[in-house]
Write a protein that holds these residues in place. Structure first.
Motif, PDB file in Angstrom:
ATOM      1  N   ALA A   1      -0.056   2.095 -11.634  1.00  0.00           N
ATOM      2  CA  ALA A   1      -0.809   1.125 -10.833  1.00  0.00           C
ATOM      3  C   ALA A   1      -0.521   1.298  -9.350  1.00  0.00           C
ATOM      4  O   ALA A   1       0.609   1.580  -8.949  1.00  0.00           O
ATOM      5  CB  ALA A   1      -0.451  -0.295 -11.270  1.00  0.00           C
ATOM      6  N   GLU A   2      -1.561   1.108  -8.569  1.00  0.00           N
ATOM      7  CA  GLU A   2      -1.405   1.121  -7.115  1.00  0.00           C
ATOM      8  C   GLU A   2      -2.502   0.272  -6.501  1.00  0.00           C
ATOM      9  O   GLU A   2      -3.554   0.047  -7.107  1.00  0.00           O
ATOM     10  CB  GLU A   2      -1.474   2.542  -6.565  1.00  0.00           C
ATOM     11  CG  GLU A   2      -2.796   3.235  -6.815  1.00  0.00           C
ATOM     12  CD  GLU A   2      -2.783   4.686  -6.375  1.00  0.00           C
ATOM     13  OE1 GLU A   2      -3.759   5.103  -5.718  1.00  0.00           O
ATOM     14  OE2 GLU A   2      -1.812   5.399  -6.696  1.00  0.00           O
ATOM     15  N   VAL A   3      -2.238  -0.228  -5.306  1.00  0.00           N
ATOM     16  CA  VAL A   3      -3.247  -1.005  -4.596  1.00  0.00           C
ATOM     17  C   VAL A   3      -4.452  -0.114  -4.318  1.00  0.00           C
ATOM     18  O   VAL A   3      -4.312   1.011  -3.832  1.00  0.00           O
ATOM     19  CB  VAL A   3      -2.688  -1.555  -3.270  1.00  0.00           C
ATOM     20  CG1 VAL A   3      -3.794  -2.222  -2.454  1.00  0.00           C
ATOM     21  CG2 VAL A   3      -1.560  -2.541  -3.531  1.00  0.00           C
TER      22      VAL A   3
ATOM     23  N   VAL B   1       0.842  -1.201   0.000  1.00  0.00           N
ATOM     24  CA  VAL B   1       0.000   0.000   0.000  1.00  0.00           C
ATOM     25  C   VAL B   1       0.876   1.251   0.000  1.00  0.00           C
ATOM     26  O   VAL B   1       1.921   1.298   0.650  1.00  0.00           O
ATOM     27  CB  VAL B   1      -0.928  -0.003   1.233  1.00  0.00           C
ATOM     28  CG1 VAL B   1      -1.726   1.294   1.320  1.00  0.00           C
ATOM     29  CG2 VAL B   1      -1.863  -1.203   1.181  1.00  0.00           C
ATOM     30  N   GLY B   2       0.450   2.248  -0.748  1.00  0.00           N
ATOM     31  CA  GLY B   2       1.157   3.526  -0.748  1.00  0.00           C
ATOM     32  C   GLY B   2       2.271   3.621  -1.766  1.00  0.00           C
ATOM     33  O   GLY B   2       3.041   4.581  -1.752  1.00  0.00           O
ATOM     34  N   ILE B   3       2.369   2.638  -2.657  1.00  0.00           N
ATOM     35  CA  ILE B   3       3.395   2.641  -3.700  1.00  0.00           C
ATOM     36  C   ILE B   3       2.708   2.711  -5.061  1.00  0.00           C
ATOM     37  O   ILE B   3       1.816   1.909  -5.352  1.00  0.00           O
ATOM     38  CB  ILE B   3       4.271   1.375  -3.650  1.00  0.00           C
ATOM     39  CG1 ILE B   3       4.867   1.182  -2.257  1.00  0.00           C
ATOM     40  CG2 ILE B   3       5.357   1.435  -4.718  1.00  0.00           C
ATOM     41  CD1 ILE B   3       5.882   2.217  -1.869  1.00  0.00           C
ATOM     42  N   THR B   4       3.108   3.643  -5.884  1.00  0.00           N
ATOM     43  CA  THR B   4       2.597   3.742  -7.247  1.00  0.00           C
ATOM     44  C   THR B   4       3.665   3.247  -8.215  1.00  0.00           C
ATOM     45  O   THR B   4       4.813   3.701  -8.164  1.00  0.00           O
ATOM     46  CB  THR B   4       2.225   5.192  -7.606  1.00  0.00           C
ATOM     47  OG1 THR B   4       1.183   5.635  -6.736  1.00  0.00           O
ATOM     48  CG2 THR B   4       1.742   5.291  -9.045  1.00  0.00           C
ATOM     49  N   LEU B   5       3.278   2.298  -9.057  1.00  0.00           N
ATOM     50  CA  LEU B   5       4.194   1.760 -10.058  1.00  0.00           C
ATOM     51  C   LEU B   5       3.944   2.467 -11.386  1.00  0.00           C
ATOM     52  O   LEU B   5       2.832   2.436 -11.917  1.00  0.00           O
ATOM     53  CB  LEU B   5       3.973   0.252 -10.222  1.00  0.00           C
ATOM     54  CG  LEU B   5       4.097  -0.599  -8.954  1.00  0.00           C
ATOM     55  CD1 LEU B   5       3.859  -2.065  -9.280  1.00  0.00           C
ATOM     56  CD2 LEU B   5       5.448  -0.404  -8.286  1.00  0.00           C
TER      57      LEU B   5
ATOM     58  N   TYR C   1      -0.599  -4.538 -14.680  1.00  0.00           N
ATOM     59  CA  TYR C   1      -1.345  -4.603 -13.426  1.00  0.00           C
ATOM     60  C   TYR C   1      -2.842  -4.345 -13.619  1.00  0.00           C
ATOM     61  O   TYR C   1      -3.617  -4.459 -12.675  1.00  0.00           O
ATOM     62  CB  TYR C   1      -0.764  -3.613 -12.408  1.00  0.00           C
ATOM     63  CG  TYR C   1       0.418  -4.174 -11.659  1.00  0.00           C
ATOM     64  CD1 TYR C   1       0.280  -4.645 -10.359  1.00  0.00           C
ATOM     65  CD2 TYR C   1       1.669  -4.263 -12.261  1.00  0.00           C
ATOM     66  CE1 TYR C   1       1.358  -5.179  -9.672  1.00  0.00           C
ATOM     67  CE2 TYR C   1       2.756  -4.791 -11.592  1.00  0.00           C
ATOM     68  CZ  TYR C   1       2.595  -5.256 -10.298  1.00  0.00           C
ATOM     69  OH  TYR C   1       3.665  -5.791  -9.623  1.00  0.00           O
ATOM     70  N   GLU C   2      -3.241  -4.027 -14.835  1.00  0.00           N
ATOM     71  CA  GLU C   2      -4.660  -3.788 -15.092  1.00  0.00           C
ATOM     72  C   GLU C   2      -5.495  -5.037 -14.825  1.00  0.00           C
ATOM     73  O   GLU C   2      -6.654  -4.951 -14.410  1.00  0.00           O
ATOM     74  CB  GLU C   2      -4.865  -3.332 -16.534  1.00  0.00           C
ATOM     75  CG  GLU C   2      -6.311  -2.964 -16.850  1.00  0.00           C
ATOM     76  CD  GLU C   2      -6.468  -2.363 -18.234  1.00  0.00           C
ATOM     77  OE1 GLU C   2      -7.534  -1.799 -18.514  1.00  0.00           O
ATOM     78  OE2 GLU C   2      -5.508  -2.448 -19.037  1.00  0.00           O
ATOM     79  N   SER C   3      -4.897  -6.211 -15.044  1.00  0.00           N
ATOM     80  CA  SER C   3      -5.629  -7.464 -14.848  1.00  0.00           C
ATOM     81  C   SER C   3      -5.523  -7.985 -13.416  1.00  0.00           C
ATOM     82  O   SER C   3      -6.149  -8.990 -13.077  1.00  0.00           O
ATOM     83  CB  SER C   3      -5.101  -8.535 -15.810  1.00  0.00           C
ATOM     84  OG  SER C   3      -3.718  -8.786 -15.575  1.00  0.00           O
ATOM     85  N   ARG C   4      -4.754  -7.320 -12.584  1.00  0.00           N
ATOM     86  CA  ARG C   4      -4.598  -7.768 -11.201  1.00  0.00           C
ATOM     87  C   ARG C   4      -5.784  -7.307 -10.363  1.00  0.00           C
ATOM     88  O   ARG C   4      -6.152  -6.125 -10.404  1.00  0.00           O
ATOM     89  CB  ARG C   4      -3.309  -7.198 -10.594  1.00  0.00           C
ATOM     90  CG  ARG C   4      -2.017  -7.656 -11.256  1.00  0.00           C
ATOM     91  CD  ARG C   4      -1.482  -8.916 -10.623  1.00  0.00           C
ATOM     92  NE  ARG C   4      -0.160  -9.237 -11.142  1.00  0.00           N
ATOM     93  CZ  ARG C   4       0.978  -8.943 -10.523  1.00  0.00           C
ATOM     94  NH1 ARG C   4       0.948  -8.297  -9.369  1.00  0.00           N
ATOM     95  NH2 ARG C   4       2.132  -9.283 -11.049  1.00  0.00           N
ATOM     96  N   PRO C   5      -6.377  -8.208  -9.601  1.00  0.00           N
ATOM     97  CA  PRO C   5      -7.476  -7.777  -8.725  1.00  0.00           C
ATOM     98  C   PRO C   5      -6.960  -6.862  -7.622  1.00  0.00           C
ATOM     99  O   PRO C   5      -5.805  -6.967  -7.198  1.00  0.00           O
ATOM    100  CB  PRO C   5      -8.009  -9.094  -8.150  1.00  0.00           C
ATOM    101  CG  PRO C   5      -6.870 -10.053  -8.263  1.00  0.00           C
ATOM    102  CD  PRO C   5      -6.105  -9.653  -9.492  1.00  0.00           C
ATOM    103  N   LEU C   6      -7.808  -5.961  -7.196  1.00  0.00           N
ATOM    104  CA  LEU C   6      -7.537  -5.064  -6.071  1.00  0.00           C
ATOM    105  C   LEU C   6      -6.477  -4.010  -6.388  1.00  0.00           C
ATOM    106  O   LEU C   6      -5.872  -3.433  -5.485  1.00  0.00           O
ATOM    107  CB  LEU C   6      -7.141  -5.851  -4.817  1.00  0.00           C
ATOM    108  CG  LEU C   6      -8.140  -6.926  -4.373  1.00  0.00           C
ATOM    109  CD1 LEU C   6      -7.633  -7.658  -3.140  1.00  0.00           C
ATOM    110  CD2 LEU C   6      -9.507  -6.314  -4.096  1.00  0.00           C
ATOM    111  N   TYR C   7      -6.259  -3.765  -7.687  1.00  0.00           N
ATOM    112  CA  TYR C   7      -5.373  -2.678  -8.103  1.00  0.00           C
ATOM    113  C   TYR C   7      -6.178  -1.626  -8.851  1.00  0.00           C
ATOM    114  O   TYR C   7      -7.191  -1.927  -9.487  1.00  0.00           O
ATOM    115  CB  TYR C   7      -4.239  -3.189  -9.003  1.00  0.00           C
ATOM    116  CG  TYR C   7      -3.067  -3.740  -8.232  1.00  0.00           C
ATOM    117  CD1 TYR C   7      -1.975  -2.940  -7.929  1.00  0.00           C
ATOM    118  CD2 TYR C   7      -3.068  -5.059  -7.781  1.00  0.00           C
ATOM    119  CE1 TYR C   7      -0.899  -3.439  -7.209  1.00  0.00           C
ATOM    120  CE2 TYR C   7      -2.001  -5.563  -7.061  1.00  0.00           C
ATOM    121  CZ  TYR C   7      -0.919  -4.743  -6.775  1.00  0.00           C
ATOM    122  OH  TYR C   7       0.134  -5.231  -6.052  1.00  0.00           O
TER     123      TYR C   7
END
Length: 204
Positions: free
Chosen positions: A84-86, A61-65, A71-77
């Motif tokens: 991308a970030e949580v 949490v708190g990190i922007t990639l 990461y578009e296909s990652r859940p909870l992002y």
């Protein structure tokens, strides 16, 4: 909010993936062949995890990639402009209950006095009075014949305090336990000397 350029985060993610895949190569190989394995089955079936999930690196949490379209296909992002970030709000919406339960159980266990007197009898209680072929892993030979194993359990007794171990006791073994752990009372009985409580750290 910390922002990481792709040149900074991508090597970390790749190193994590490579390390996990190397470590779990035999696990994946056995799975693909349909081979049973008592440790693999426990870690990846009882705890319902997949090697591919463990191989995915998460920044936290708190990190922007930056430049992270995958990461578009990652859940909870949350993804915007390939950044991308949580999605913490979504995470708490979907997993908040689990997070609260984990915190409650772990905090209670950490504050409890450790007890080390169970001597692992819960493992024998799970096969108490079972006959060959009736165990969870019938292809594995037990260290003692059923009657001798039962005598050990009866002589030493059971002091299991963890519900997720106790619930796998055979029915004849449950009355031999000094406690009757329940899901509702788990926070009152979990303690840091318990093998199963420590194994649950893997789950949480």
């Amino acid at each position: 909010m910390t922002r990481l350029e792709r040149a900074a985060w991508a090597p970390i993610a790749e190193a994590h993936r490579a390390e996990v895949e190397e470590e779990l190569a035999d696990v994946v190989r056995r799975r693909d062949r349909g081979e049973k394995h008592p440790i693999d089955d426990f870690l990846f079936h009882y705890y319902n995890l997949r090697p591919s999930h463990l191989a995915q690196w998460h920044p936290g949490v708190g990190i922007t990639l930056l430049d992270a379209p995958e990461y578009e296909s990652r859940p909870l992002y949350r993804l915007a402009n390939a950044e991308a970030e949580v999605d913490l709000e979504l995470f708490l919406q979907k997993r908040g209950g689990t997070l609260q339960t984990a915190h409650r159980l772990l905090a209670a266990a950490a504050a409890a006095t450790p007890r080390f007197g169970c001597f692992g009898m819960h493992e024998w209680a799970m096969v108490y009075r079972l006959q060959p072929g009736e165990t969870r892993h019938p292809y594995l030979k037990l260290r003692f014949p059923p009657d001798e194993l039962a005598a050990i359990v009866e002589e030493v007794g059971c002091r299991c305090s963890h519900f997720d171990a106790f619930r796998f006791f055979t029915e004849p073994a449950k009355p031999l336990n000094l406690l009757v752990p329940t899901r509702e009372g788990q926070a009152e009985l979990d303690q840091p000397g318990c093998l199963h409580v420590n194994m649950d750290l893997y789950k949480w």
